[in-house]
Structure formats: structure tokens, C-alpha cells
Design an enzyme around this catalytic site. Structure first.
Site, mmCIF file in Angstrom:
data_model
loop_
_atom_site.group_PDB
_atom_site.id
_atom_site.type_symbol
_atom_site.label_atom_id
_atom_site.label_comp_id
_atom_site.label_asym_id
_atom_site.label_seq_id
_atom_site.Cartn_x
_atom_site.Cartn_y
_atom_site.Cartn_z
ATOM 1 N N GLU A 59 0.857 -1.189 0.000
ATOM 2 C CA GLU A 59 0.000 0.000 0.000
ATOM 3 C C GLU A 59 0.887 1.230 0.000
ATOM 4 O OE1 GLU A 59 -2.901 0.408 3.176
ATOM 5 O OE2 GLU A 59 -3.804 2.116 2.125
ATOM 6 N N CYS A 257 -6.715 0.923 2.710
ATOM 7 C CA CYS A 257 -7.706 2.003 2.685
ATOM 8 C C CYS A 257 -7.534 2.902 1.465
ATOM 9 C CB CYS A 257 -7.606 2.832 3.951
ATOM 10 S SG CYS A 257 -8.094 1.953 5.429
ATOM 11 N N ASN A 388 -12.001 -3.234 0.117
ATOM 12 C CA ASN A 388 -10.883 -3.502 1.028
ATOM 13 C C ASN A 388 -11.388 -4.110 2.325
ATOM 14 O OD1 ASN A 388 -8.345 -3.462 2.325
ATOM 15 N ND2 ASN A 388 -8.877 -1.507 3.274
ATOM 16 N N GLU A 389 -11.755 -3.275 3.275
ATOM 17 C CA GLU A 389 -12.262 -3.857 4.541
ATOM 18 C C GLU A 389 -13.604 -3.224 4.872
ATOM 19 O OE1 GLU A 389 -9.037 -3.206 7.399
ATOM 20 O OE2 GLU A 389 -9.619 -1.120 7.576
HETATM 21 O O1 AHR Z 1 -2.328 -1.356 6.793
HETATM 22 C C1 AHR Z 1 -2.835 -0.111 7.162
HETATM 23 C C2 AHR Z 1 -4.341 -0.044 7.037
HETATM 24 O O2 AHR Z 1 -4.934 -0.923 7.921
HETATM 25 C C3 AHR Z 1 -4.898 -0.469 5.708
HETATM 26 O O3 AHR Z 1 -4.874 0.547 4.775
HETATM 27 C C4 AHR Z 1 -6.290 -0.843 6.038
HETATM 28 O O4 AHR Z 1 -6.818 -1.814 5.167
HETATM 29 C C5 AHR Z 1 -6.222 -1.303 7.462
HETATM 30 O O5 AHR Z 1 -7.166 -0.692 8.233
#
Ligand code: AHR
Length: 673
Positions: A59, A257, A388-389
Site C-alpha cells: 500500500e 484504505c 478492502n475492509e
Molecule cells: O495497513 C494499514 C491499514 O490498515 C490499511 O490501509 C487498512 O486496510 C487497514 O485498516
């Protein structure tokens, strides 16, 4: 000393595993304790271990891309940041004066909707008096005797101007230079290279103007020549090497994120990251102001590292590409903005087009974009992530729409869904229940928890349904303080607890198919989130203890998981021991990974059935420290790093003394007649 000898001189009843020839210490030790005995069934493997078992989560957080692995040294090269002069200084010019003496620069914003709408207009009034400076990403790392490649777009407006390009240190000492003599009144690219004469961590790029006149500039760029695979305008070789050394089974990108964006307008849009780099749309990085205690107002995404480069990186490393796309929900920790279901079409189309970009013939619209970028062959993408989440019914609703569209056009594409940000609780339970009902193939789980949680959850997957969705342990890292606390450390305890947990991931290879630590990288001066797997500055980089744990698991993956039990039960923390066994069908080896999370040495014995014997030699690799708070650092990059030794043994049993707080990986060839 005795402790070390005891560790490396593990001798047991029956066949033995030993090093060197000092038996006195081992005799003492043998007298002290009976070994903990493990039964290992080599003959009947439980399940294959997927080649994707250990992978990488990338990321652009902590300046991992721009200012990190993407080797561009100029910050805001195309003047597209929201404040378009961020990164640029005019040291000899007083921009608040009505009567500029040396010259001045202004950013011109064209009316067009083009991605790279801004350029810089420089008016030079005093011969040799005006300097334009770029500060780089916390400075620029310069290596002695290395060639640097400068490039820019320029258009003469009037007068006659030469530009002296110089790398300089903080005292103004020039470390390398070249000259450009722009000769065209239309936009034209100029390039020139020079060699640096000394090393500097925090150089700046000065452009000194000779002559007088007006000139337009854009895409002002400087790259080192020693990029990964020597690709022009490529990636930092030391950082890619650290990733490649992990032998990752997959590369998940571009996050995190960052996929979702703080609002939908700022989500990651892959189509804006491909094609020629000057046509990629710069976007503010969502980590820019996420944490008030770690502001990074100069954090943007140039997308010089875009989707093509991610696919290429995966290919270079022999890793499966695993892109994750926005599912039409902005980060639910921020705005949680939602695309109405009847407007989701373009988002779904992005997913379909991405599959065509990665896998389509070069005569398809998106396959042609890939081919034109220099990769006519498909990237053979097999996985795609939807969201993503995200959590809640809004996610499930949107996931269903993506799933229907993807599967109807690409039935073999494996879809990765998500269970939200936490490994338990209401959101997790709801997501899992609904995704299971939908027959989801692989579900991404995230856990940022204490080392104790990791130790206690080494059996997490023992009870998972073998016929249900497969698990992608997509983001995990033990936190010494709390999630996203700036005081978290990559201590040995965090790494050891992750190793203990990972024995549980591997033991459950039947259900766990992909795993990755997160976040991956952090600039030592530019980070927002800690802990991170790899730390770097402008010149160097190092792997944390957590990195070496990942590396030991990944490079000793094996092809099949074996049953390893103590008194019929898996080894998940009793006596603070955690263990897994695998066979490697390609090499005929048995591989043990054992964590001793106690402060005492432990004597262990492995009894194998299903083999006729073990080779007379094997290898033991150990990560250990008596102190659980030890970290690696730029000064001590391998305070904790694997130590490897040859071992000699006989029969089909082996005994080993495990050092306090250690991860041991043993590989031995088996004899099967
Ligand atoms: O790894 C950091 C963040 O943690 C990521 O962007 C997200 O997916 C998670 O909340």
C-alpha cells in the site's frame, strides 16, 4: 555461552541432531530435561500448501510508493499538487515583492480536463541570478559515482535561457551537474545524465537559469540509474530486492484504505494510473492528513507506480497479482460515502476492464493499452479483490453485483471478498455469515492485535469449516501499544508472536490460502503507521525481525502440510511451543517450523513415521534473542536475523534444544524406499 552451545548441540535419545563435536554441553542438557516429543506423519499429508500461502501486501502508506519504492527523486514534478508549488523553492526570489529581481515562477493551470493540466512558467530577469529548487522527499539520497538521469518538458516563450541542473548538499556543495539548452518553442522533452561525486542523504536539486527570458516547464524529473532491472524511471532496487527475497506467492495492491479513498472522488482509480506517466492523474494520498499526530501535507500519488508497474513487479517476483478495487464505498472510518446501487455500473465496469487489461488479447481495448505499454503477453491474473475492509449490508449488496458481473464474464476469476477491519465482533460475524451464504471463495481477514492475541490465536483456524470459504489473512501485525499507535515498535516479541500465529496459518493450509503482513514499508521520516515490515531512508533500508519471520516462512513453505502433534493434539501454545511440519515434494525434505515463546530453553524431539530414515545432514535456521524488546535499525540492521547451520543426524527421529524466544526452521531430506 553454555546456552548457545546447548541450542546448537541438540542431542536426544535415539537419533540425534547435532552440530560440531562438543558433546559435554549436550550431555549436561540431556540430563536436565526429557524432550517434549512430537509425532509427525510424513506418509499422509493433510493438504497442499498453496503457492500463494505467503505473499506481500503493498500500500502507498508511509511514503512507500512516491518517495519510496518508486525511485523518482523530484517531489511534485508536474506541479499538480493541490498547492502546486509544494516541494519547490525559489531561494533567490522574493515572491512577495512587486519587484522581483532575479526572476519568478508561476503555475499556469490550463482550462483543459487533461490529467496533467498544470505547468510552470519561469520568468528569468537576472542572468545567473534565479534558482528553482526541489527539496525531494525529505531530501534526495545521492550515491557517489552513480549516474543520475534528468528529464523535463520545456517550451521556450521568449529570450535565451540555459538551465544548469545541479545536485547540491546543504552547504551548497555541488555533487553532480549537467546543462540543458532548450531550443524549441513547442513542448519538447530534454534529457541529460551526470555522475555524482559524493554521497549525500539529503541533497536538493537546484536549477540555475543562465540568460534572460520566459520558459515553460513540466515533468521535471530525476532518477538514479541503478533501478530495479535497470528500468528507466523504475523502482528502487534495494527495496524491490527485499521484497523479491521474500519469494512472495502473491502481490496484493494497491492497498488498503487507499483503495477506498476518504471519499469516493479520491478512491484509487486504476485507469488513471496506466499509459504514459505524464498522462496519469496526480491524486492526494489518503494518508496525507489521516492522523493529526503524523501530518504529511506533501503526500500525493503521482502514479508513476501504477497498475501496469504493479503487475510487472508481481511478474518479476513470480508472484500472483492480486489487485483490490473500490466496490463503491469510501473508507467507512472516514466518510463512508456510498455509490447508489443504480449508479454502481462504472465501478463494476472498472473491474471487468481490469481483467481485460491484465489478461485480454492485445486486440481488445484494454489489452491494447497493456501491449502499448510494452507487455503484449497477458499477465495471467487469477484473483481480483472487491472492496478492502468494508462492512455491513451495503458491502454485501455491492459485492453481489460485482460477483454476478465478474463471474458471468470470467467464471474462472477467483474473487476475494472482505470481512471488515476486525477479526471478531459484530461486523466480522455479519460479514462472514452473509459471505458464506453467498458461497464466497476467499475472504480477507484483518488483525492488528497485541502479541498476546497472536499467541492465543494460533489455533484460530483449527475449527474453520474445511468446506467453507478459504481464508486470506490479508493484513496482520502485532502491535506493542495499540492499533496505529505511533509508539508501536517492530520488537522481537511482535515478530515471535506472529511466527507462533503463522504456525497456525500453515497447519491450516487446507483452509488458509493466502497471508500477508501489513503495512509493508515505511520511510523513517515520512511514516504515518507503525509497525511496518521494512524501513528505509533515502539511501538504505532494512528488514525488521517481522520481515525475517515472513522470509523464513515463505522461503521454507513446503508443498504439503503434515500432521504434527503432541499426545495427539496440535502444538498451539502448551509449554509455549508452537509448531508446524510440511513436506516439500520437489526436494523430498521435511520442514519443521517451531516457536519457543518461553524464556527457557526447551528440548524437543520429532518422531517421524512414513519414512525409512532421514538424510545424514540437514539445515537449521534460527531467529532468536534473549530480549524480546530488541528491534533492528539502520545502525543495527541485523540485530535479529537468521543464523543458518548445517546439522547432522541419523534415523527417523531428531532432537533439538530450542533457544529461549526463538523461531527454528529445520529442513532435512527424507529417505523413503
Ligand atoms: O495497513 C494499514 C491499514 O490498515 C490499511 O490501509 C487498512 O486496510 C487497514 O485498516
Amino acid at each position: 555461552m553454555k546456552r548457545i552451545l546447548n541450542h546448537i548441540l541438540g542431542i536426544g535419545a535415539g537419533a540425534a541432531l547435532f552440530y560440531g563435536c562438543n558433546t559435554a554441553a549436550s550431555d549436561d542438557k540431556r540430563a536436565e530435561s526429557d524432550p517434549v516429543t512430537f509425532q509427525v506423519n510424513y506418509g499422509e499429508p493433510i493438504a497442499p500448501i498453496q503457492p500463494t500461502m505467503y505473499g506481500i501486501f503493498f500500500e502507498d502508506i508511509n511514503f512507500a510508493a512516491d518517495g519510496g519504492i518508486y525511485a523518482e527523486m523530484v517531489k511534485n514534478r508536474s506541479f499538480e499538487f493541490d498547492l502546486p508549488m509544494i516541494g519547490w523553492l525559489q531561494p533567490n526570489s522574493d515572491r512577495f515583492s512587486m519587484n522581483e529581481k532575479s526572476g519568478f515562477a508561476s503555475v499556469i493551470k490550463t482550462d483543459s480536463d487533461e490529467p496533467n493540466a498544470n505547468f510552470l512558467r519561469v520568468e528569468v530577469k537576472a542572468d545567473n541570478g534565479y534558482v528553482l529548487r526541489n527539496e525531494g522527499f525529505k531530501g534526495m539520497g545521492v550515491k557517489k559515482d552513480l549516474q543520475y538521469n534528468f528529464s523535463m518538458m520545456a517550451r521556450n516563450q521568449s529570450g535565451d535561457i540555459k538551465m544548469h541542473i545541479q545536485l547540491a548538499d546543504s552547504t551548497g556543495k555541488v555533487l553532480g551537474k549537467t546543462t540543458i539548452d532548450p531550443d524549441a518553442s513547442e513542448w519538447k522533452e530534454y534529457t541529460s545524465s551526470f555522475t555524482a561525486t559524493s554521497e549525500e542523504m539529503k541533497a536538493v536539486l537546484n536549477i540555475q537559469f543562465e540568460g534572460k527570458g520566459v520558459i515553460d516547464l513540466d515533468m521535471i524529473s530525476l532518477f538514479p540509474s541503478d533501478t530495479w532491472k535497470n528500468r528507466p524511471k523504475g523502482m528502487r532496487a534495494d527495496l524491490v530486492q527485499l521484497l523479491d527475497d521474500l519469494d512472495p506467492g502473491f502481490l496484493r495492491f494497491p492497498g488498503g484504505c487507499i483503495v477506498e479513498g476518504r471519499n469516493l472522488a479520491r478512491r484509487y482509480q486504476w485507469k488513471k494510473t496506466v499509459g504514459s506517466i505524464e498522462d496519469r492523474t496526480t491524486l492526494v494520498n489518503r494518508w496525507n492528513t489521516e492522523f493529526a499526530h503524523r501530518p504529511a501535507p506533501d503526500y500525493y500519488q503521482s502514479f508513476g507506480l501504477g497498475f501496469f508497474e504493479y503487475f510487472q513487479l508481481a511478474e518479476d517476483m513470480g508472484a500472483e497479482p492480486l489487485p483490490i478495487l473500490s466496490c463503491g464505498i469510501a473508507c467507512q472510518f472516514n466518510t463512508g460515502e456510498l455509490v447508489p446501487m443504480d449508479e454502481l455500473g462504472p465501478y463494476v465496469q472498472d473491474a471487468l476492464d481490469l481483467i481485460e487489461f491484465a489478461n485480454g488479447d492485445s486486440n481488445t481495448a484494454w489489452g491494447k493499452v497493456r501491449a502499448d505499454m510494452g507487455h503484449p503477453q497477458p499477465f495471467n491474473m487469477k484473483y481480483i479483490g472487491v472492496g478492502n475492509e468494508q462492512w455491513g449490508p451495503q458491502y454485501i449488496e455491492r459485492y453481489k453485483a460485482f460477483e454476478a458481473a465478474i463471474k458471468s464474464k470470467y467464471p474462472d476469476m477467483i474473487i476475494v471478498s472482505g470481512s471488515g477491519p476486525f477479526p471478531d465482533g459484530e461486523m466480522f460475524d455479519y460479514g462472514m455469515k452473509e459471505l458464506k451464504k453467498l458461497g464466497a471463495e476467499i475472504i480477507d481477514e484483518h488483525y492488528y492485535r497485541s502479541p498476546e492475541w497472536f499467541l492465543e490465536n494460533a489455533d484460530r483456524y483449527d475449527s474453520y469449516d474445511r468446506n467453507g470459504p478459504k481464508v486470506f489473512a490479508g493484513e496482520y501485525a502485532a502491535q506493542t501499544v495499540a492499533i496505529a499507535s505511533p509508539d508501536n515498535k517492530n520488537s522481537w516479541m511482535t515478530a515471535l508472536s506472529e511466527a507462533a500465529f503463522m504456525t497456525g496459518l500453515e497447519r491450516n493450509a487446507e483452509v488458509v490460502h493466502l497471508t500477508s503482513y501489513a503495512p509493508l514499508m515505511a520511510h523513517s521520516e515520512g511514516w504515518q503507521w507503525t509497525p511496518d515490515l521494512i524501513w528505509f531512508n533515502n539511501l538504505s533500508s532494512y528488514g525488521t525481525p517481522n520481515y525475517y519471520v515472513q522470509k523464513l516462512f515463505s522461503t521454507n513453505r513446503g508443498t504439503h502440510v503434515l500432521s504434527l502433534t503432541e499426545n495427539g493434539k496440535p502444538v498451539t501454545g502448551e509449554k509455549k511451543l508452537y509448531a508446524t511440519a510440511a513436506k516439500d515434494e520437489n526436494t523430498g525434505e521435511v520442514i519443521f517450523k517451531i516457536v519457543n515463546a518461553s524464556s527457557d530453553e526447551q528440548n524437543t524431539q520429532f518422531k517421524l513415521n512414513g519414512i525409512d530414515g532421514l538424510a545424514s545432514k540437514g539445515r537449521l535456521t534460527v531467529l532468536k534473542s534473549d530480549k524480546t524488546d530488541v528491534v533492528n535499525s539502520f545502525e543495527s540492521p541485523v540485530a535479529i536475523a537468521p543464523e543458518e547451520q548445517e546439522i547432522a543426524l541419523k534415523g527417523n527421529e531428531l532432537t533439538v534444544n530450542l533457544a529461549p524466544y526463538s523461531l527454528s526452521v529445520i529442513r532435512v531430506k527424507t529417505v523413503v524406499q
